[in-house]
Design a protein around this motif. Structure first.
Motif, PDB file in Angstrom:
ATOM      1  N   ALA A   1       0.836  -1.203   0.000  1.00  0.00           N
ATOM      2  CA  ALA A   1       0.000   0.000   0.000  1.00  0.00           C
ATOM      3  C   ALA A   1       0.871   1.253   0.000  1.00  0.00           C
ATOM      4  O   ALA A   1       0.561   2.233  -0.687  1.00  0.00           O
ATOM      5  CB  ALA A   1      -0.924  -0.006   1.218  1.00  0.00           C
ATOM      6  N   GLU A   2       1.959   1.218   0.747  1.00  0.00           N
ATOM      7  CA  GLU A   2       2.872   2.368   0.794  1.00  0.00           C
ATOM      8  C   GLU A   2       3.435   2.647  -0.591  1.00  0.00           C
ATOM      9  O   GLU A   2       3.485   3.798  -1.037  1.00  0.00           O
ATOM     10  CB  GLU A   2       4.002   2.105   1.791  1.00  0.00           C
ATOM     11  CG  GLU A   2       4.919   3.305   2.023  1.00  0.00           C
ATOM     12  CD  GLU A   2       6.015   3.482   0.992  1.00  0.00           C
ATOM     13  OE1 GLU A   2       6.480   4.617   0.812  1.00  0.00           O
ATOM     14  OE2 GLU A   2       6.404   2.481   0.349  1.00  0.00           O
ATOM     15  N   ARG A   3       3.840   1.599  -1.295  1.00  0.00           N
ATOM     16  CA  ARG A   3       4.373   1.778  -2.650  1.00  0.00           C
ATOM     17  C   ARG A   3       3.315   2.384  -3.574  1.00  0.00           C
ATOM     18  O   ARG A   3       3.603   3.296  -4.355  1.00  0.00           O
ATOM     19  CB  ARG A   3       4.882   0.450  -3.209  1.00  0.00           C
ATOM     20  CG  ARG A   3       6.236   0.045  -2.644  1.00  0.00           C
ATOM     21  CD  ARG A   3       6.817  -1.158  -3.368  1.00  0.00           C
ATOM     22  NE  ARG A   3       6.093  -2.395  -3.134  1.00  0.00           N
ATOM     23  CZ  ARG A   3       6.298  -3.212  -2.103  1.00  0.00           C
ATOM     24  NH1 ARG A   3       7.210  -2.934  -1.207  1.00  0.00           N
ATOM     25  NH2 ARG A   3       5.598  -4.316  -1.974  1.00  0.00           N
ATOM     26  N   ALA A   4       2.089   1.892  -3.488  1.00  0.00           N
ATOM     27  CA  ALA A   4       1.009   2.394  -4.349  1.00  0.00           C
ATOM     28  C   ALA A   4       0.721   3.871  -4.061  1.00  0.00           C
ATOM     29  O   ALA A   4       0.561   4.670  -4.986  1.00  0.00           O
ATOM     30  CB  ALA A   4      -0.250   1.558  -4.163  1.00  0.00           C
ATOM     31  N   LEU A   5       0.660   4.246  -2.786  1.00  0.00           N
ATOM     32  CA  LEU A   5       0.380   5.640  -2.446  1.00  0.00           C
ATOM     33  C   LEU A   5       1.555   6.550  -2.773  1.00  0.00           C
ATOM     34  O   LEU A   5       1.370   7.699  -3.175  1.00  0.00           O
ATOM     35  CB  LEU A   5      -0.004   5.756  -0.966  1.00  0.00           C
ATOM     36  CG  LEU A   5      -1.369   5.173  -0.607  1.00  0.00           C
ATOM     37  CD1 LEU A   5      -1.566   5.155   0.901  1.00  0.00           C
ATOM     38  CD2 LEU A   5      -2.489   5.947  -1.292  1.00  0.00           C
ATOM     39  N   ALA A   6       2.776   6.047  -2.615  1.00  0.00           N
ATOM     40  CA  ALA A   6       3.960   6.839  -2.983  1.00  0.00           C
ATOM     41  C   ALA A   6       3.968   7.101  -4.486  1.00  0.00           C
ATOM     42  O   ALA A   6       4.282   8.212  -4.921  1.00  0.00           O
ATOM     43  CB  ALA A   6       5.235   6.120  -2.541  1.00  0.00           C
ATOM     44  N   GLU A   7       3.602   6.089  -5.279  1.00  0.00           N
ATOM     45  CA  GLU A   7       3.518   6.267  -6.734  1.00  0.00           C
ATOM     46  C   GLU A   7       2.461   7.303  -7.109  1.00  0.00           C
ATOM     47  O   GLU A   7       2.568   7.970  -8.130  1.00  0.00           O
ATOM     48  CB  GLU A   7       3.201   4.940  -7.419  1.00  0.00           C
ATOM     49  CG  GLU A   7       4.345   3.953  -7.415  1.00  0.00           C
ATOM     50  CD  GLU A   7       3.942   2.570  -7.909  1.00  0.00           C
ATOM     51  OE1 GLU A   7       2.768   2.389  -8.336  1.00  0.00           O
ATOM     52  OE2 GLU A   7       4.795   1.669  -7.856  1.00  0.00           O
ATOM     53  N   ALA A   8       1.428   7.431  -6.255  1.00  0.00           N
ATOM     54  CA  ALA A   8       0.360   8.399  -6.509  1.00  0.00           C
ATOM     55  C   ALA A   8       0.705   9.784  -5.963  1.00  0.00           C
ATOM     56  O   ALA A   8      -0.096  10.705  -6.076  1.00  0.00           O
ATOM     57  CB  ALA A   8      -0.949   7.900  -5.896  1.00  0.00           C
ATOM     58  N   GLY A   9       1.892   9.921  -5.343  1.00  0.00           N
ATOM     59  CA  GLY A   9       2.339  11.240  -4.904  1.00  0.00           C
ATOM     60  C   GLY A   9       2.261  11.512  -3.420  1.00  0.00           C
ATOM     61  O   GLY A   9       2.348  12.670  -3.007  1.00  0.00           O
ATOM     62  N   LEU A  10       2.092  10.497  -2.590  1.00  0.00           N
ATOM     63  CA  LEU A  10       2.040  10.713  -1.142  1.00  0.00           C
ATOM     64  C   LEU A  10       3.255  10.059  -0.489  1.00  0.00           C
ATOM     65  O   LEU A  10       3.237   8.870  -0.168  1.00  0.00           O
ATOM     66  CB  LEU A  10       0.741  10.129  -0.563  1.00  0.00           C
ATOM     67  CG  LEU A  10       0.456  10.454   0.902  1.00  0.00           C
ATOM     68  CD1 LEU A  10       0.272  11.958   1.100  1.00  0.00           C
ATOM     69  CD2 LEU A  10      -0.791   9.734   1.376  1.00  0.00           C
ATOM     70  N   PRO A  11       4.321  10.815  -0.287  1.00  0.00           N
ATOM     71  CA  PRO A  11       5.531  10.245   0.314  1.00  0.00           C
ATOM     72  C   PRO A  11       5.467  10.261   1.846  1.00  0.00           C
ATOM     73  O   PRO A  11       4.543  10.831   2.429  1.00  0.00           O
ATOM     74  CB  PRO A  11       6.620  11.191  -0.174  1.00  0.00           C
ATOM     75  CG  PRO A  11       5.914  12.517  -0.232  1.00  0.00           C
ATOM     76  CD  PRO A  11       4.501  12.211  -0.673  1.00  0.00           C
ATOM     77  N   GLY A  12       6.465   9.659   2.455  1.00  0.00           N
ATOM     78  CA  GLY A  12       6.630   9.754   3.908  1.00  0.00           C
ATOM     79  C   GLY A  12       5.686   8.918   4.735  1.00  0.00           C
ATOM     80  O   GLY A  12       5.534   9.163   5.932  1.00  0.00           O
ATOM     81  N   LEU A  13       5.042   7.948   4.144  1.00  0.00           N
ATOM     82  CA  LEU A  13       4.140   7.085   4.890  1.00  0.00           C
ATOM     83  C   LEU A  13       4.933   6.139   5.774  1.00  0.00           C
ATOM     84  O   LEU A  13       6.081   5.829   5.493  1.00  0.00           O
ATOM     85  CB  LEU A  13       3.275   6.276   3.917  1.00  0.00           C
ATOM     86  CG  LEU A  13       2.419   7.101   2.980  1.00  0.00           C
ATOM     87  CD1 LEU A  13       1.927   6.248   1.844  1.00  0.00           C
ATOM     88  CD2 LEU A  13       1.268   7.709   3.733  1.00  0.00           C
ATOM     89  N   ARG A  14       4.290   5.654   6.825  1.00  0.00           N
ATOM     90  CA  ARG A  14       4.938   4.682   7.699  1.00  0.00           C
ATOM     91  C   ARG A  14       4.096   3.419   7.762  1.00  0.00           C
ATOM     92  O   ARG A  14       2.891   3.456   7.566  1.00  0.00           O
ATOM     93  CB  ARG A  14       5.122   5.264   9.097  1.00  0.00           C
ATOM     94  CG  ARG A  14       6.090   6.449   9.096  1.00  0.00           C
ATOM     95  CD  ARG A  14       6.181   7.105  10.440  1.00  0.00           C
ATOM     96  NE  ARG A  14       4.946   7.848  10.691  1.00  0.00           N
ATOM     97  CZ  ARG A  14       4.669   8.462  11.834  1.00  0.00           C
ATOM     98  NH1 ARG A  14       5.520   8.408  12.825  1.00  0.00           N
ATOM     99  NH2 ARG A  14       3.542   9.104  11.991  1.00  0.00           N
ATOM    100  N   VAL A  15       4.760   2.308   8.053  1.00  0.00           N
ATOM    101  CA  VAL A  15       4.122   1.002   8.168  1.00  0.00           C
ATOM    102  C   VAL A  15       4.266   0.545   9.608  1.00  0.00           C
ATOM    103  O   VAL A  15       5.349   0.637  10.191  1.00  0.00           O
ATOM    104  CB  VAL A  15       4.792  -0.009   7.200  1.00  0.00           C
ATOM    105  CG1 VAL A  15       4.304  -1.419   7.449  1.00  0.00           C
ATOM    106  CG2 VAL A  15       4.549   0.410   5.755  1.00  0.00           C
ATOM    107  N   LEU A  16       3.172   0.050  10.196  1.00  0.00           N
ATOM    108  CA  LEU A  16       3.235  -0.475  11.553  1.00  0.00           C
ATOM    109  C   LEU A  16       4.071  -1.739  11.560  1.00  0.00           C
ATOM    110  O   LEU A  16       3.716  -2.731  10.909  1.00  0.00           O
ATOM    111  CB  LEU A  16       1.840  -0.757  12.110  1.00  0.00           C
ATOM    112  CG  LEU A  16       1.794  -1.343  13.524  1.00  0.00           C
ATOM    113  CD1 LEU A  16       2.436  -0.394  14.540  1.00  0.00           C
ATOM    114  CD2 LEU A  16       0.361  -1.670  13.915  1.00  0.00           C
ATOM    115  N   ASP A  17       5.170  -1.719  12.268  1.00  0.00           N
ATOM    116  CA  ASP A  17       6.087  -2.848  12.345  1.00  0.00           C
ATOM    117  C   ASP A  17       5.375  -4.048  12.967  1.00  0.00           C
ATOM    118  O   ASP A  17       4.853  -3.955  14.074  1.00  0.00           O
ATOM    119  CB  ASP A  17       7.301  -2.445  13.191  1.00  0.00           C
ATOM    120  CG  ASP A  17       8.451  -3.402  13.052  1.00  0.00           C
ATOM    121  OD1 ASP A  17       8.555  -4.061  12.005  1.00  0.00           O
ATOM    122  OD2 ASP A  17       9.252  -3.482  14.003  1.00  0.00           O
ATOM    123  N   GLY A  18       5.306  -5.145  12.231  1.00  0.00           N
ATOM    124  CA  GLY A  18       4.638  -6.347  12.727  1.00  0.00           C
ATOM    125  C   GLY A  18       3.142  -6.340  12.552  1.00  0.00           C
ATOM    126  O   GLY A  18       2.466  -7.301  12.914  1.00  0.00           O
ATOM    127  N   GLY A  19       2.582  -5.255  12.020  1.00  0.00           N
ATOM    128  CA  GLY A  19       1.151  -5.172  11.756  1.00  0.00           C
ATOM    129  C   GLY A  19       0.286  -5.346  13.000  1.00  0.00           C
ATOM    130  O   GLY A  19       0.725  -5.124  14.128  1.00  0.00           O
TER     131      GLY A  19
END
Length: 190
Positions: free
Chosen positions: A77-95
């Motif tokens: 999801a981070e890759r998809a949103l970054a490609e759409a122009g939203l950088p700097g997202l974070r991912v919850l480690d371990g979900g």
């Protein structure tokens, strides 16, 4: 492309307790989300996010943490949103698994199998049945071989076509996958 930044469950829990919680987007299926999710998170299933990422970017800011079961779908999801122009997202480690293991609060609904367990059940059942059928029907075991090849490709490519197909079953879908409902919820939570 850069590697997404991660956020530990302990740090996120502290931010939530301090009233400084980032926007939490849970990219699991609606069925998985209803089973257990972080209070205050919004469900935007990965397939919906990919399909409507341009629309979603307008409703998000850079203070977003992406959540899934273990972190893999959130990275997609981070890759998809970054490609759409939203950088700097974070991912919850371990979900959500890491969140629960840290003892952080979870809202629970009816128990459902998570996507990984569903994939294991379907793939294992197909291999078992075609292996047994291969005793009587010559060549039936090749279906199991194809499933094995698919699982190998899924591991190497870090994607899972079977998971994508299963996510579209009625068991895993829900009303929240409609983009209008998702964007309305995103507007109302900020």
């Amino acid at each position: 492309m850069s590697t997404p930044s991660s956020l530990s469950p302990a740090v996120l829990h502290r931010l939530v307790q301090e009233g400084r919680a980032p926007r939490l987007l849970d990219v699991r299926t609606p069925g998985e989300f209803r089973t257990a999710h972080i209070p205050g998170s919004s469900n935007v299933p990965l397939h919906t996010l990919r399909e409507h990422r341009a629309e979603l970017v307008g409703h998000l800011d850079e203070d977003v943490v992406l959540v899934c079961r273990s972190g893999q779908r959130a990275k997609e999801a981070e890759r998809a949103l970054a490609e759409a122009g939203l950088p700097g997202l974070r991912v919850l480690d371990g979900g959500i698994t890491g969140w629960e293991a840290a003892g952080a609060p979870v809202e629970r609904g009816p128990e459902r199998w998570d996507m990984e367990r569903q994939v294991r059940l379907v793939a294992g059942s197909v291999v078992l049945v075609t292996g047994l059928a291969g005793i009587v029907v010559p060549g039936a075991h090749l279906v199991g071989t194809a499933i094995g090849a698919g699982l190998t490709f899924a591991a190497l490519s870090n994607s899972c076509a079977l998971g994508v197909l299963l996510s579209r079953l009625p068991y895993n879908r829900g009303p929240r996958t409609d983009i209008r409902t998702v964007t309305a919820e995103l507007r109302s939570t900020r």
